[in-house]
Design a protein around this motif. Structure first.
Motif, PDB file in Angstrom:
ATOM      1  N   THR A 193       0.849  -1.191   0.000  1.00 35.72           N
ATOM      2  CA  THR A 193       0.000   0.000   0.000  1.00 35.72           C
ATOM      3  C   THR A 193       0.888   1.246   0.000  1.00 35.72           C
ATOM      4  OG1 THR A 193      -0.098  -0.102   2.418  1.00 35.72           O
ATOM      5  CG2 THR A 193      -1.923  -1.095   1.206  1.00 35.72           C
ATOM      6  N   PRO A 194       0.421   2.337  -0.593  1.00 33.64           N
ATOM      7  CA  PRO A 194       1.189   3.582  -0.491  1.00 33.64           C
ATOM      8  C   PRO A 194       1.068   4.173   0.905  1.00 33.64           C
ATOM      9  CG  PRO A 194      -0.871   3.950  -1.647  1.00 33.64           C
ATOM     10  CD  PRO A 194      -0.794   2.471  -1.401  1.00 33.64           C
ATOM     11  N   ASP A 195       2.143   4.743   1.390  1.00 33.05           N
ATOM     12  CA  ASP A 195       2.108   5.467   2.659  1.00 33.05           C
ATOM     13  C   ASP A 195       1.413   6.815   2.435  1.00 33.05           C
ATOM     14  OD1 ASP A 195       3.339   5.625   5.536  1.00 33.05           O
ATOM     15  OD2 ASP A 195       3.815   7.546   4.596  1.00 33.05           O
ATOM     16  N   SER A 196       0.943   7.407   3.508  1.00 27.86           N
ATOM     17  CA  SER A 196       0.232   8.698   3.386  1.00 27.86           C
ATOM     18  C   SER A 196       1.142   9.806   2.870  1.00 27.86           C
ATOM     19  CB  SER A 196      -0.363   9.101   4.740  1.00 27.86           C
ATOM     20  OG  SER A 196       0.658   9.213   5.721  1.00 27.86           O
ATOM     21  N   THR A 197       2.463   9.615   2.968  1.00 33.29           N
ATOM     22  CA  THR A 197       3.407  10.627   2.484  1.00 33.29           C
ATOM     23  C   THR A 197       3.857  10.360   1.048  1.00 33.29           C
ATOM     24  OG1 THR A 197       5.320   9.382   3.347  1.00 33.29           O
ATOM     25  CG2 THR A 197       4.272  10.976   4.824  1.00 33.29           C
ATOM     26  N   HIS A 198       3.313   9.350   0.408  1.00 35.39           N
ATOM     27  CA  HIS A 198       3.746   8.965  -0.933  1.00 35.39           C
ATOM     28  C   HIS A 198       3.625  10.133  -1.919  1.00 35.39           C
ATOM     29  CE1 HIS A 198       4.469   6.479  -4.399  1.00 35.39           C
ATOM     30  NE2 HIS A 198       3.261   6.636  -4.880  1.00 35.39           N
ATOM     31  N   LEU A 199       4.756  10.493  -2.531  1.00 36.65           N
ATOM     32  CA  LEU A 199       4.826  11.561  -3.540  1.00 36.65           C
ATOM     33  C   LEU A 199       4.285  12.896  -3.011  1.00 36.65           C
ATOM     34  CD1 LEU A 199       3.665   9.595  -6.738  1.00 36.65           C
ATOM     35  CD2 LEU A 199       6.001   9.917  -5.899  1.00 36.65           C
ATOM     36  N   SER A 200       4.461  13.116  -1.713  1.00 34.09           N
ATOM     37  CA  SER A 200       3.871  14.324  -1.111  1.00 34.09           C
ATOM     38  C   SER A 200       4.447  15.602  -1.723  1.00 34.09           C
ATOM     39  CB  SER A 200       4.093  14.315   0.404  1.00 34.09           C
ATOM     40  OG  SER A 200       5.474  14.256   0.725  1.00 34.09           O
ATOM     41  N   GLU A 201       5.730  15.594  -2.116  1.00 29.89           N
ATOM     42  CA  GLU A 201       6.322  16.786  -2.716  1.00 29.89           C
ATOM     43  C   GLU A 201       5.635  17.152  -4.037  1.00 29.89           C
ATOM     44  OE1 GLU A 201       9.673  14.375  -0.727  1.00 29.89           O
ATOM     45  OE2 GLU A 201       7.916  13.985  -1.991  1.00 29.89           O
TER      46      GLU A 201
END
Length: 286
Positions: A193-201
């Motif tokens: 699963t993707p983390d909640s910070t995935h690709l946050s930038e």
């Protein structure tokens, strides 16, 4: 794109791995299949053609990722951006597999992670299921040990009970009833699963879909009755993305339907972003 079309046109037909064939059953009558020429035929006479690209369509007409989404994913993954994740998944999925093991990738896409697993577990066979025939054309050729099957994961799977040693579920719908049925006792379920910070930038530049911060809690809660958590690993990858890579990472998944083209067109420089994933490993309870 033109080179891809010519390559497909010139390609020779792909077969179907015997171990994968032995695990399949007819979606209409649950009878076993045999391979007769270029078709899968069950004992009661239902017949499914094996496509020249190597996949078999057991679901008929359906929906799935488009050719454009598949091309974006194939190009992005081929560049090695998610190679550390593929290595981690392969390590967990291939752990202690017996010689004739079967690995089922539920929502296989282009077969990238399944191929990495089979490359590590040389004597294992894989079945990759997906609704996208465009993706399955890639999956069937990703590794000679893959049997690619067009199927809707929300429906009962055309697989024998207890036939799989490992089921992988990577950014795909989770049919937990079928996962438990198809896995052998003490079989392994690998969920990414993707983390909640995935690709946050990247969210600074484009309005992408949010990842639920409670995703893991809900995942564990949904699995606790039939599976026990064996291990969990964080996987963070720092990516340096050119504008064309940004376009691919957005268009290889559901964000393709939500991010307007003009927002991506405005990105004209190299970006450094972090891909963040969680790999959860569960054991099937008897």
């Amino acid at each position: 794109m033109s080179r891809g079309r010519s390559d497909e046109k010139a390609a020779q037909p792909v077969g179907f791995p015997p171990v994968a064939l032995g695990a399949l059953c007819c979606p209409h009558c649950q009878s076993p299949f045999s391979l007769e020429g270029r078709a899968l035929r069950c004992t009661t006479g239902h017949n499914f053609d094996l496509a020249r690209q190597g996949y078999v369509n057991l679901m008929g007409a359906g929906v799935g990722d488009t050719k454009e989404m598949v091309a974006a994913r194939d190009e992005f993954l081929a560049a090695g951006h998610y190679a550390p994740l593929a290595r981690l998944v392969a390590h967990e999925a291939a752990r202690d597999l017996r010689r004739d093991a079967l690995v089922v990738d539920a929502g296989t896409g282009t077969g990238y992670y399944l191929a990495a697993t089979l490359a590590r577990a040389h004597a294992a066979t894989g079945i990759g299921m997906d609704t996208s025939t465009a993706a399955l054309r890639k999956a069937a050729r990703a590794h000679p040990g893959i049997g690619a099957v067009a199927w809707d994961l929300w429906k009962p799977w055309p697989l024998l009970t207890g036939s799989a040693d490992v089921i992988m579920n990577i950014f795909a719908p989770r049919n937990l009833i079928e996962c438990h049925r198809v896995l052998r006792p003490d079989g392994t379920l690998v969920v990414v699963t993707p983390d909640s910070t995935h690709l946050s930038e990247l969210r600074t530049y484009v309005d992408m879909l949010e990842v639920d911060a409670d995703k893991l809690t809900r995942l564990d809660s949904s699995l606790q009755a039939q599976f026990s958590l064996r291990g969990r690993h964080d996987c963070e990858i720092e990516l340096t993305l050119e504008p064309e890579d940004v376009h691919r990472v957005v268009h290889m998944g559901p964000n393709a339907y939500h991010v307007p083209p003009q927002a991506l067109a405005a990105i004209q420089r190299t970006l450094t972003v972090t891909a963040a994933f969680v790999v959860s490993v569960y054991r099937r309870e008897p």
